[in-house]
Design a protein around this motif. Sequence first.
Motif, PDB file in Angstrom:
ATOM      1  N   ALA A 180      18.199 -82.073  12.644  1.00  0.00           N
ATOM      2  CA  ALA A 180      18.979 -83.112  13.321  1.00  0.00           C
ATOM      3  C   ALA A 180      19.254 -82.702  14.772  1.00  0.00           C
ATOM      4  O   ALA A 180      19.180 -83.531  15.690  1.00  0.00           O
ATOM      5  N   TYR A 181      19.552 -81.429  14.979  1.00  0.00           N
ATOM      6  CA  TYR A 181      19.794 -80.902  16.327  1.00  0.00           C
ATOM      7  C   TYR A 181      18.568 -81.093  17.212  1.00  0.00           C
ATOM      8  O   TYR A 181      18.668 -81.553  18.354  1.00  0.00           O
ATOM      9  N   LEU A 182      17.385 -80.760  16.683  1.00  0.00           N
ATOM     10  CA  LEU A 182      16.160 -80.877  17.471  1.00  0.00           C
ATOM     11  C   LEU A 182      15.841 -82.334  17.798  1.00  0.00           C
ATOM     12  O   LEU A 182      15.376 -82.653  18.891  1.00  0.00           O
ATOM     13  N   ARG A 183      16.118 -83.212  16.864  1.00  0.00           N
ATOM     14  CA  ARG A 183      15.891 -84.637  17.133  1.00  0.00           C
ATOM     15  C   ARG A 183      16.864 -85.141  18.208  1.00  0.00           C
ATOM     16  O   ARG A 183      16.515 -85.992  19.030  1.00  0.00           O
ATOM     17  N   MET A 184      18.085 -84.613  18.197  1.00  0.00           N
ATOM     18  CA  MET A 184      19.043 -84.961  19.250  1.00  0.00           C
ATOM     19  C   MET A 184      18.525 -84.516  20.614  1.00  0.00           C
ATOM     20  O   MET A 184      18.636 -85.243  21.610  1.00  0.00           O
ATOM     21  N   LEU A 185      17.936 -83.323  20.659  1.00  0.00           N
ATOM     22  CA  LEU A 185      17.396 -82.821  21.925  1.00  0.00           C
ATOM     23  C   LEU A 185      16.262 -83.695  22.429  1.00  0.00           C
ATOM     24  O   LEU A 185      16.142 -83.951  23.637  1.00  0.00           O
ATOM     25  N   LEU A 186      15.413 -84.140  21.521  1.00  0.00           N
ATOM     26  CA  LEU A 186      14.296 -85.002  21.928  1.00  0.00           C
ATOM     27  C   LEU A 186      14.808 -86.298  22.557  1.00  0.00           C
ATOM     28  O   LEU A 186      14.193 -86.820  23.500  1.00  0.00           O
ATOM     29  N   ARG A 187      15.930 -86.803  22.059  1.00  0.00           N
ATOM     30  CA  ARG A 187      16.515 -88.006  22.655  1.00  0.00           C
ATOM     31  C   ARG A 187      17.184 -87.687  23.996  1.00  0.00           C
ATOM     32  O   ARG A 187      17.054 -88.434  24.960  1.00  0.00           O
ATOM     33  N   LEU A 188      17.902 -86.567  24.038  1.00  0.00           N
ATOM     34  CA  LEU A 188      18.669 -86.229  25.243  1.00  0.00           C
ATOM     35  C   LEU A 188      17.782 -85.880  26.435  1.00  0.00           C
ATOM     36  O   LEU A 188      18.185 -86.088  27.584  1.00  0.00           O
ATOM     37  N   ARG A 189      16.597 -85.353  26.179  1.00  0.00           N
ATOM     38  CA  ARG A 189      15.729 -84.936  27.287  1.00  0.00           C
ATOM     39  C   ARG A 189      15.314 -86.120  28.149  1.00  0.00           C
ATOM     40  O   ARG A 189      14.861 -85.950  29.281  1.00  0.00           O
ATOM     41  N   ARG A 190      15.480 -87.329  27.631  1.00  0.00           N
ATOM     42  CA  ARG A 190      15.126 -88.522  28.402  1.00  0.00           C
ATOM     43  C   ARG A 190      16.243 -88.922  29.374  1.00  0.00           C
ATOM     44  O   ARG A 190      16.035 -89.748  30.251  1.00  0.00           O
ATOM     45  N   LYS A 191      17.440 -88.355  29.204  1.00  0.00           N
ATOM     46  CA  LYS A 191      18.565 -88.748  30.064  1.00  0.00           C
ATOM     47  C   LYS A 191      19.181 -87.589  30.840  1.00  0.00           C
ATOM     48  O   LYS A 191      20.007 -87.821  31.719  1.00  0.00           O
ATOM     49  N   LEU A 192      18.805 -86.340  30.519  1.00  0.00           N
ATOM     50  CA  LEU A 192      19.373 -85.183  31.215  1.00  0.00           C
ATOM     51  C   LEU A 192      18.320 -84.479  32.056  1.00  0.00           C
ATOM     52  O   LEU A 192      17.142 -84.441  31.681  1.00  0.00           O
ATOM     53  N   ASP A 193      18.736 -83.890  33.172  1.00  0.00           N
ATOM     54  CA  ASP A 193      17.800 -83.116  33.975  1.00  0.00           C
ATOM     55  C   ASP A 193      17.530 -81.768  33.314  1.00  0.00           C
ATOM     56  O   ASP A 193      18.200 -81.371  32.351  1.00  0.00           O
ATOM     57  N   ASP A 194      16.542 -81.055  33.837  1.00  0.00           N
ATOM     58  CA  ASP A 194      16.111 -79.788  33.226  1.00  0.00           C
ATOM     59  C   ASP A 194      17.222 -78.751  33.191  1.00  0.00           C
ATOM     60  O   ASP A 194      17.346 -77.997  32.223  1.00  0.00           O
ATOM     61  N   PRO A 227       4.115 -86.766  16.942  1.00  0.00           N
ATOM     62  CA  PRO A 227       2.867 -86.135  17.388  1.00  0.00           C
ATOM     63  C   PRO A 227       2.685 -86.146  18.899  1.00  0.00           C
ATOM     64  O   PRO A 227       2.059 -85.249  19.468  1.00  0.00           O
ATOM     65  N   GLU A 228       3.256 -87.164  19.556  1.00  0.00           N
ATOM     66  CA  GLU A 228       3.105 -87.261  21.014  1.00  0.00           C
ATOM     67  C   GLU A 228       4.062 -86.334  21.752  1.00  0.00           C
ATOM     68  O   GLU A 228       3.975 -86.189  22.968  1.00  0.00           O
ATOM     69  N   GLU A 229       4.973 -85.696  21.032  1.00  0.00           N
ATOM     70  CA  GLU A 229       5.997 -84.848  21.655  1.00  0.00           C
ATOM     71  C   GLU A 229       5.733 -83.363  21.427  1.00  0.00           C
ATOM     72  O   GLU A 229       6.639 -82.550  21.524  1.00  0.00           O
ATOM     73  N   GLY A 230       4.491 -83.019  21.105  1.00  0.00           N
ATOM     74  CA  GLY A 230       4.170 -81.636  20.743  1.00  0.00           C
ATOM     75  C   GLY A 230       4.656 -80.594  21.731  1.00  0.00           C
ATOM     76  O   GLY A 230       5.337 -79.635  21.378  1.00  0.00           O
ATOM     77  N   GLU A 231       4.311 -80.772  23.006  1.00  0.00           N
ATOM     78  CA  GLU A 231       4.698 -79.784  24.021  1.00  0.00           C
ATOM     79  C   GLU A 231       6.213 -79.759  24.198  1.00  0.00           C
ATOM     80  O   GLU A 231       6.815 -78.690  24.341  1.00  0.00           O
ATOM     81  N   ALA A 232       6.835 -80.935  24.183  1.00  0.00           N
ATOM     82  CA  ALA A 232       8.289 -81.006  24.347  1.00  0.00           C
ATOM     83  C   ALA A 232       9.002 -80.291  23.214  1.00  0.00           C
ATOM     84  O   ALA A 232       9.998 -79.603  23.431  1.00  0.00           O
ATOM     85  N   ILE A 233       8.501 -80.426  21.997  1.00  0.00           N
ATOM     86  CA  ILE A 233       9.125 -79.775  20.839  1.00  0.00           C
ATOM     87  C   ILE A 233       9.106 -78.264  21.014  1.00  0.00           C
ATOM     88  O   ILE A 233      10.103 -77.581  20.737  1.00  0.00           O
ATOM     89  N   MET A 234       8.013 -77.730  21.494  1.00  0.00           N
ATOM     90  CA  MET A 234       7.932 -76.284  21.692  1.00  0.00           C
ATOM     91  C   MET A 234       8.907 -75.820  22.769  1.00  0.00           C
ATOM     92  O   MET A 234       9.504 -74.760  22.658  1.00  0.00           O
ATOM     93  N   GLU A 235       9.084 -76.636  23.796  1.00  0.00           N
ATOM     94  CA  GLU A 235      10.007 -76.267  24.869  1.00  0.00           C
ATOM     95  C   GLU A 235      11.462 -76.312  24.417  1.00  0.00           C
ATOM     96  O   GLU A 235      12.293 -75.553  24.902  1.00  0.00           O
ATOM     97  N   LEU A 236      11.758 -77.200  23.479  1.00  0.00           N
ATOM     98  CA  LEU A 236      13.143 -77.439  23.102  1.00  0.00           C
ATOM     99  C   LEU A 236      13.689 -76.469  22.074  1.00  0.00           C
ATOM    100  O   LEU A 236      14.865 -76.522  21.746  1.00  0.00           O
ATOM    101  N   MET A 237      12.853 -75.559  21.575  1.00  0.00           N
ATOM    102  CA  MET A 237      13.364 -74.622  20.585  1.00  0.00           C
ATOM    103  C   MET A 237      12.970 -73.193  20.941  1.00  0.00           C
ATOM    104  O   MET A 237      11.996 -72.664  20.422  1.00  0.00           O
ATOM    105  N   PRO A 238      13.706 -72.560  21.866  1.00  0.00           N
ATOM    106  CA  PRO A 238      13.383 -71.189  22.282  1.00  0.00           C
ATOM    107  C   PRO A 238      13.313 -70.208  21.126  1.00  0.00           C
ATOM    108  O   PRO A 238      12.589 -69.231  21.180  1.00  0.00           O
ATOM    109  N   ALA A 239      14.068 -70.426  20.052  1.00  0.00           N
ATOM    110  CA  ALA A 239      14.072 -69.474  18.944  1.00  0.00           C
ATOM    111  C   ALA A 239      12.699 -69.323  18.318  1.00  0.00           C
ATOM    112  O   ALA A 239      12.378 -68.280  17.764  1.00  0.00           O
ATOM    113  N   TRP A 240      11.868 -70.351  18.402  1.00  0.00           N
ATOM    114  CA  TRP A 240      10.535 -70.230  17.820  1.00  0.00           C
ATOM    115  C   TRP A 240       9.700 -69.167  18.532  1.00  0.00           C
ATOM    116  O   TRP A 240       8.783 -68.606  17.972  1.00  0.00           O
ATOM    117  N   ALA A 241      10.007 -68.909  19.793  1.00  0.00           N
ATOM    118  CA  ALA A 241       9.266 -67.888  20.524  1.00  0.00           C
ATOM    119  C   ALA A 241       9.416 -66.538  19.861  1.00  0.00           C
ATOM    120  O   ALA A 241       8.526 -65.697  19.908  1.00  0.00           O
TER     121      ALA A 241
END
Length: 319
Positions: A180-194, A227-241
């Motif tokens: 749920a947190y990651l899905r929230m981030l995917l929505r928020l990235r459209r309205k917040l700066d980097d 599927p269209e958000e592949g790169e964004a998903i990787m950016e939004l979860m630093p813990a996966w690194a």
Amino acid sequence: MTIPHDEAFKKLLQTFFAEFIELFFPELNALLDHSHTRLLMQEQLVDIVGEEAKILDLLLETRYKALDAYILVHMEPQASHQKSFPERMFIYFSRMFERYRKTHRLIIPIAIFTADEGGEELDSFEMVIPGREIVRFHYWKVELRRHSWRRFVDSENPVAAALLAKMGYNEKEKKEMRLAYLRMLLRLRRKLDDARMALLMSVADLYFKPDLEQDGQMLRELMNDYPEEGEAIMELMPAWARTGYEKGIEVGLLKGKEQGVVEGKAEGKAEGKAEGKAEGIAEERMMVVRKMLAKGLAAEQVADMLDLSLEEVKTLSKS
């Protein structure tokens, strides 16, 4: 170098002050004009509690609509239970009142409790004798663990996303909450700066512990859903690194398989697979390091988030 929790949390409250008040105190929010909000400089707060020489965690000035006057909002995060905390809040308030009573019409004290366990926290300090109430001081409070995370999953509020992992949930709900947190981030990235995205992610990441198996499952599930958000998903979860990145592993395995098939030998296939896997992970880490640095994170912070040495981060950034 680990990001100090208090520093990151205070930066979150300062940056998203209006969103915090709106999320937890909607009635108070309606009374404030956030266009006039500013953080008071730290040097103004030194010695405000006398001999302790304490610097208040956060003291902001904003405008109160009904009075058409400036007021103060004191926010005090508290990570553990302390019996003397109500007394401390009263002392802070007393010193602030003494210092600012001629310039500010109101002082609003807010305590934010972030502990994961413990009994209910008090929101008042009192001094009484039989037949007489000498002092009864109240302050606003937020106990994050007493709020259900499910209440916030549809929210567009960045504070809700940053603090979702501190809300109330059980072990069985952990994966669902994190998705749920990651899905929230995917929505928020459209309205917040980097920069703001990096801030709320850096705070949230303090509360998530990497889990190789669970993180891999979540990654695959999100990739299927978006599927269209592949790169964004990787950016939004630093813990996966920290877990080697499933995406890099999959890319590496594919490269290795192709190389091995071309060579036509079992030995070549195995070597190619291993080589490709390593190349894929290294390439993915290099991309992630560069993106995190480009978003304004310090090399020390990137090293800590990705479980790399500072030297490795510098090398990857130049590769």
